[in-house]
Design a protein around this motif. Structure first.
Motif, PDB file in Angstrom:
ATOM      1  N   TYR A 192       0.806  -1.221   0.000  1.00  0.00           N
ATOM      2  CA  TYR A 192       0.000   0.000   0.000  1.00  0.00           C
ATOM      3  C   TYR A 192       0.842   1.276   0.000  1.00  0.00           C
ATOM      4  CZ  TYR A 192      -3.726  -3.280   0.731  1.00  0.00           C
ATOM      5  OH  TYR A 192      -4.605  -4.324   0.563  1.00  0.00           O
ATOM      6  N   HIS A 193       2.083   1.197   0.454  1.00  0.00           N
ATOM      7  CA  HIS A 193       2.954   2.368   0.422  1.00  0.00           C
ATOM      8  C   HIS A 193       3.850   2.343  -0.820  1.00  0.00           C
ATOM      9  CE1 HIS A 193       6.391   4.872   2.424  1.00  0.00           C
ATOM     10  NE2 HIS A 193       5.656   5.611   1.606  1.00  0.00           N
ATOM     11  N   LEU A 194       4.711   1.346  -0.934  1.00  0.00           N
ATOM     12  CA  LEU A 194       5.657   1.295  -2.052  1.00  0.00           C
ATOM     13  C   LEU A 194       4.955   1.160  -3.404  1.00  0.00           C
ATOM     14  CD1 LEU A 194       8.518   1.052  -3.261  1.00  0.00           C
ATOM     15  CD2 LEU A 194       8.406  -1.407  -2.753  1.00  0.00           C
ATOM     16  N   LEU A 195       4.182   0.088  -3.568  1.00  0.00           N
ATOM     17  CA  LEU A 195       3.582  -0.187  -4.880  1.00  0.00           C
ATOM     18  C   LEU A 195       2.492   0.808  -5.246  1.00  0.00           C
ATOM     19  CD1 LEU A 195       3.079  -1.927  -7.412  1.00  0.00           C
ATOM     20  CD2 LEU A 195       1.535  -3.327  -6.014  1.00  0.00           C
ATOM     21  N   ARG A 196       1.518   0.978  -4.375  1.00  0.00           N
ATOM     22  CA  ARG A 196       0.302   1.696  -4.768  1.00  0.00           C
ATOM     23  C   ARG A 196       0.416   3.216  -4.670  1.00  0.00           C
ATOM     24  NH1 ARG A 196      -4.610  -2.092  -4.451  1.00  0.00           N
ATOM     25  NH2 ARG A 196      -3.647  -4.113  -4.045  1.00  0.00           N
ATOM     26  N   THR A 197       1.531   3.703  -4.154  1.00  0.00           N
ATOM     27  CA  THR A 197       1.748   5.153  -4.245  1.00  0.00           C
ATOM     28  C   THR A 197       3.054   5.438  -4.987  1.00  0.00           C
ATOM     29  OG1 THR A 197       2.771   5.324  -2.028  1.00  0.00           O
ATOM     30  CG2 THR A 197       0.395   5.628  -2.185  1.00  0.00           C
ATOM     31  N   HIS A 198       4.197   5.064  -4.436  1.00  0.00           N
ATOM     32  CA  HIS A 198       5.477   5.421  -5.057  1.00  0.00           C
ATOM     33  C   HIS A 198       5.629   4.866  -6.472  1.00  0.00           C
ATOM     34  CE1 HIS A 198       7.912   7.371  -1.837  1.00  0.00           C
ATOM     35  NE2 HIS A 198       6.981   6.822  -1.065  1.00  0.00           N
ATOM     36  N   LEU A 199       5.498   3.568  -6.628  1.00  0.00           N
ATOM     37  CA  LEU A 199       5.760   2.967  -7.940  1.00  0.00           C
ATOM     38  C   LEU A 199       4.663   3.304  -8.941  1.00  0.00           C
ATOM     39  CD1 LEU A 199       7.210  -0.527  -6.935  1.00  0.00           C
ATOM     40  CD2 LEU A 199       8.393   1.642  -7.320  1.00  0.00           C
ATOM     41  N   LEU A 200       3.433   3.360  -8.472  1.00  0.00           N
ATOM     42  CA  LEU A 200       2.339   3.722  -9.369  1.00  0.00           C
ATOM     43  C   LEU A 200       2.483   5.170  -9.829  1.00  0.00           C
ATOM     44  CD1 LEU A 200      -0.116   2.305 -10.569  1.00  0.00           C
ATOM     45  CD2 LEU A 200      -1.480   3.210  -8.678  1.00  0.00           C
ATOM     46  N   ALA A 201       2.848   6.049  -8.912  1.00  0.00           N
ATOM     47  CA  ALA A 201       3.069   7.447  -9.295  1.00  0.00           C
ATOM     48  C   ALA A 201       4.183   7.558 -10.325  1.00  0.00           C
ATOM     49  CB  ALA A 201       3.404   8.276  -8.064  1.00  0.00           C
ATOM     50  N   GLU A 202       5.207   6.736 -10.195  1.00  0.00           N
ATOM     51  CA  GLU A 202       6.304   6.753 -11.164  1.00  0.00           C
ATOM     52  C   GLU A 202       5.801   6.401 -12.562  1.00  0.00           C
ATOM     53  OE1 GLU A 202      10.360   4.188 -11.796  1.00  0.00           O
ATOM     54  OE2 GLU A 202      10.045   5.119  -9.832  1.00  0.00           O
ATOM     55  N   LEU A 222      -1.403  18.227 -13.707  1.00  0.00           N
ATOM     56  CA  LEU A 222      -0.763  17.173 -12.907  1.00  0.00           C
ATOM     57  C   LEU A 222       0.705  17.416 -12.603  1.00  0.00           C
ATOM     58  CD1 LEU A 222      -2.321  13.942 -14.492  1.00  0.00           C
ATOM     59  CD2 LEU A 222      -2.932  15.038 -12.331  1.00  0.00           C
ATOM     60  N   VAL A 223       1.348  18.351 -13.284  1.00  0.00           N
ATOM     61  CA  VAL A 223       2.805  18.451 -13.147  1.00  0.00           C
ATOM     62  C   VAL A 223       3.224  18.772 -11.715  1.00  0.00           C
ATOM     63  CG1 VAL A 223       2.904  20.901 -13.800  1.00  0.00           C
ATOM     64  CG2 VAL A 223       4.897  19.407 -14.170  1.00  0.00           C
ATOM     65  N   ARG A 224       2.425  19.535 -10.974  1.00  0.00           N
ATOM     66  CA  ARG A 224       2.818  19.852  -9.594  1.00  0.00           C
ATOM     67  C   ARG A 224       2.788  18.625  -8.694  1.00  0.00           C
ATOM     68  NH1 ARG A 224      -1.260  21.821  -5.687  1.00  0.00           N
ATOM     69  NH2 ARG A 224      -3.296  21.027  -6.292  1.00  0.00           N
ATOM     70  N   HIS A 225       2.096  17.581  -9.135  1.00  0.00           N
ATOM     71  CA  HIS A 225       2.034  16.337  -8.362  1.00  0.00           C
ATOM     72  C   HIS A 225       3.148  15.363  -8.735  1.00  0.00           C
ATOM     73  CE1 HIS A 225      -1.777  17.707  -6.823  1.00  0.00           C
ATOM     74  NE2 HIS A 225      -2.226  17.869  -8.051  1.00  0.00           N
ATOM     75  N   THR A 226       4.101  15.829  -9.550  1.00  0.00           N
ATOM     76  CA  THR A 226       5.211  14.964  -9.984  1.00  0.00           C
ATOM     77  C   THR A 226       6.542  15.371  -9.369  1.00  0.00           C
ATOM     78  OG1 THR A 226       5.897  16.290 -11.914  1.00  0.00           O
ATOM     79  CG2 THR A 226       4.019  14.805 -12.218  1.00  0.00           C
ATOM     80  N   LEU A 227       6.573  16.474  -8.648  1.00  0.00           N
ATOM     81  CA  LEU A 227       7.843  17.043  -8.201  1.00  0.00           C
ATOM     82  C   LEU A 227       8.594  16.098  -7.261  1.00  0.00           C
ATOM     83  CD1 LEU A 227       6.693  20.727  -7.557  1.00  0.00           C
ATOM     84  CD2 LEU A 227       7.629  19.720  -9.641  1.00  0.00           C
ATOM     85  N   ASP A 228       9.835  15.797  -7.626  1.00  0.00           N
ATOM     86  CA  ASP A 228      10.790  15.036  -6.798  1.00  0.00           C
ATOM     87  C   ASP A 228      10.459  13.555  -6.649  1.00  0.00           C
ATOM     88  OD1 ASP A 228      12.263  17.355  -6.351  1.00  0.00           O
ATOM     89  OD2 ASP A 228      11.168  17.861  -4.529  1.00  0.00           O
ATOM     90  N   THR A 229       9.385  13.076  -7.271  1.00  0.00           N
ATOM     91  CA  THR A 229       9.008  11.668  -7.068  1.00  0.00           C
ATOM     92  C   THR A 229      10.024  10.718  -7.673  1.00  0.00           C
ATOM     93  OG1 THR A 229       6.664  12.256  -7.016  1.00  0.00           O
ATOM     94  CG2 THR A 229       7.207   9.951  -7.442  1.00  0.00           C
ATOM     95  N   LEU A 230      10.482  10.994  -8.884  1.00  0.00           N
ATOM     96  CA  LEU A 230      11.456  10.095  -9.507  1.00  0.00           C
ATOM     97  C   LEU A 230      12.760  10.080  -8.706  1.00  0.00           C
ATOM     98  CD1 LEU A 230      10.933  10.817 -13.314  1.00  0.00           C
ATOM     99  CD2 LEU A 230       9.796   9.144 -11.840  1.00  0.00           C
ATOM    100  N   GLN A 231      13.136  11.236  -8.187  1.00  0.00           N
ATOM    101  CA  GLN A 231      14.364  11.288  -7.385  1.00  0.00           C
ATOM    102  C   GLN A 231      14.205  10.490  -6.091  1.00  0.00           C
ATOM    103  OE1 GLN A 231      12.836  13.799  -8.947  1.00  0.00           O
ATOM    104  NE2 GLN A 231      14.170  15.561  -9.299  1.00  0.00           N
ATOM    105  N   ILE A 232      13.065  10.655  -5.414  1.00  0.00           N
ATOM    106  CA  ILE A 232      12.883   9.953  -4.148  1.00  0.00           C
ATOM    107  C   ILE A 232      12.756   8.449  -4.381  1.00  0.00           C
ATOM    108  CG2 ILE A 232      10.350   9.922  -3.844  1.00  0.00           C
ATOM    109  CD1 ILE A 232      12.939  10.987  -1.203  1.00  0.00           C
ATOM    110  N   ASN A 233      12.165   8.045  -5.504  1.00  0.00           N
ATOM    111  CA  ASN A 233      12.066   6.612  -5.807  1.00  0.00           C
ATOM    112  C   ASN A 233      13.435   6.021  -6.100  1.00  0.00           C
ATOM    113  OD1 ASN A 233       9.343   6.779  -5.459  1.00  0.00           O
ATOM    114  ND2 ASN A 233       8.788   6.170  -7.532  1.00  0.00           N
ATOM    115  N   ASN A 234      14.273   6.789  -6.791  1.00  0.00           N
ATOM    116  CA  ASN A 234      15.633   6.318  -7.033  1.00  0.00           C
ATOM    117  C   ASN A 234      16.381   6.167  -5.714  1.00  0.00           C
ATOM    118  OD1 ASN A 234      17.938   5.753  -8.904  1.00  0.00           O
ATOM    119  ND2 ASN A 234      18.766   7.576  -7.917  1.00  0.00           N
ATOM    120  N   GLY A 235      16.175   7.117  -4.819  1.00  0.00           N
ATOM    121  CA  GLY A 235      16.795   7.007  -3.501  1.00  0.00           C
ATOM    122  C   GLY A 235      16.289   5.810  -2.719  1.00  0.00           C
TER     123      GLY A 235
END
Length: 498
Positions: A192-202, A222-235
């Motif tokens: 519910y945290h990793l898959l359904r928010t982080h990875l799905l948002a990616e 939608l662009v304001r809802h994309t800020l820093d997500t790819l970076q945090i997922n890589n981290g």
């Protein structure tokens, strides 16, 4: 003076240098202490982990967390017991005041099923085998509208699989609940945290940038809802999920188990489960009292849905414009093919042909990348900060018998089952850092704004509605013993950036 939710014995261990972050707090270094105190007072109950420490053993708080804890995603109302959970009236209603059948027909019986964890391979930590249960939990909404656990089975099926009851010894019942909380930690983090928010948002974000130009209204929306997500997922892949990542090395599932849980969860993910009102309806939770996740979430979904409808209605005057927007259709198809692996059974659309359906889809993306992540992320330190309430692993196997431990040995046996202090400190450090937010949902960065007057007015209206909702939630929280701030628009992050 140490933070009172950390006892002196743990602090002594921490000062040996096992965890730099908590050690700095122990030493009262100004920056570390300021961050700690800021987090604990930022719109949340003061020292909420301390409240959890004082109440984690209580059945009503155990049940409360299935509705308003960090993972309110598993509980569902049932009308019949699963075949592998043979609970009887004599077990749970021995005084004859109720029957299971009558209470199920009244809508008072609920189930939490962790089947997805069945036979997941577990890790070895510090040369010691770790354990993870796949429990079933039966809950009863009592006459005081409290969600009370009435039966727990720690394995899905098989021999030597007792059903634990509140009438068992205090130790047997508490140990069973603790195994449930450990299963909850692992399922919550991976599904519910990793898959359904982080990875799905990616998936949404990569596809958005691949298919929609920056001038497209959906991109602007939608662009304001994309800020820093790819970076945090890589981290996260590097620091949490790699071979030597924190979750890999400090959770029961370990690397292979994490992969198994995510793969199984992806197979069960449906479009309805991603759309907030549909998910609540599908789990038959529409009229459950004291369900603040649902109450605040439905209000926030409605605000977003109206906003999306107002904005898209300016550009799509009829359904034909939706059907013929090739860039839009490519975005939808790309998500279906590469994010959902062409799973027709998921119900996730591979094309959208009406404005109504488009509004719902875009609302789902917006909600997932902001509010849903907030609900399953920002309460982590509050509920897992007291480790026995959410142990990342268990160091003994789930019990196969009841009544074998004498009362004088109960505390020692429980301590043997819980993670050692090194794992506990790593878990505390991680959930603390994951619980800090940044840019609030109500904020619209100017560089991503619409330039035309009509959409800018819609944005202003949306911000006003969010401010009103924030006031409603904050006012309601003043009357609650356990406050629920996680879907307050002033607490919800714009994007998944932590």
């Amino acid at each position: 003076k140490w933070p009172s939710c950390i006892d002196a014995e743990s602090a002594a261990s921490l000062q040996l240098g096992k965890c730099d972050l908590i050690t700095r707090i122990m030493k009262r270094e100004p920056l570390a202490v300021a961050r700690y105190e800021f987090h604990l007072t930022k719109g949340k109950p003061p020292l909420f982990p301390e409240y959890v420490m004082n109440h984690w053993k209580e059945d009503d708080f155990f049940g409360y967390q299935f509705l308003n804890g960090v993972n309110p995603m598993v509980i569902r109302r049932i009308k019949a017991l699963p075949g592998n959970f043979p609970v009887t009236d004599e077990m749970v209603f021995s005084n004859g005041s109720f029957t299971l059948n009558s209470e199920m027909q009244k809508g008072n019986i609920f189930l939490c099923d962790y089947k997805i964890l069945e036979d997941v391979s577990t890790s070895t930590i510090n040369n010691k085998e770790q354990f993870l249960a796949a429990p079933l939990v039966l809950l009863h909404k009592d006459m005081n509208n409290k969600m009370m656990p009435i039966a727990i089975q720690l394995k899905q099926e098989g021999e030597n699989n007792p059903i634990f009851l509140p009438t068992d010894s205090e130790y047997d019942w508490l140990l069973a609940k603790t195994f449930v909380r450990s299963a909850e930690f692992n399922l919550h983090q991976m599904d519910y945290h990793l898959l359904r928010t982080h990875l799905l948002a990616e998936v949404f974000i990569v596809s958005l940038n691949r298919n929609l130009p920056s001038v497209h209204p959906i991109y602007k929306l939608l662009v304001r809802h994309t800020l820093d997500t790819l970076q945090i997922n890589n981290g996260a892949r590097t620091l949490l999920l790699s071979d030597d990542g924190i979750l890999t090395e400090n959770s029961a599932a370990g690397k292979d188990g994490i992969n198994t849980i995510v793969q199984r969860a992806l197979q069960t993910m449906t479009y309805a489960s991603l759309c907030f009102p549909d998910d609540i309806k599908e789990r038959d939770l529409e009229d459950v009292p004291n369900f603040y996740y649902r109450d605040d979430g439905c209000k926030l979904w409605d605000c977003m849905n109206q906003f999306v409808n107002d904005i898209l209605g300016l550009y799509y005057k009829n359904d034909d414009l939706v059907k013929t927007d090739k860039e839009l259709q490519d975005w939808i198809k790309d998500i279906f093919q590469h994010g959902c692996f062409d799973q027709e059974k998921s119900g996730i659309p591979k094309e959208i042909t009406s404005l109504v359906d488009l509004v719902k889809y875009v609302t789902m993306v917006m909600f997932t990348c902001s509010a849903q992540h907030a609900a399953v992320n920002f309460g982590q330190f509050d509920f897992y900060g007291w480790m026995p309430n959410g142990p990342s692993t268990m160091q003994v196997a789930p019990p196969t018998e009841k009544g074998k431990i004498e009362d004088k040995d109960a505390l020692l046996e429980l301590l043997k089952a819980l993670p050692d202090y090194r794992i506990a400190v790593k878990s505390m450090e991680t959930v603390w850092q994951l619980s800090e937010g940044c840019v609030a949902l109500i904020t619209f960065p100017a560089q991503h704004d619409f330039t035309e007057h009509p959409p800018r007015q819609k944005i202003k209206n949306f911000q006003e509605k969010l401010a009103e909702l924030s006031n409603i939630i904050q006012t309601g929280n003043q009357e609650l013993r356990c406050k629920y701030p996680y879907l307050d628009p002033n607490q919800v992050e714009n994007s998944i950036s932590i």
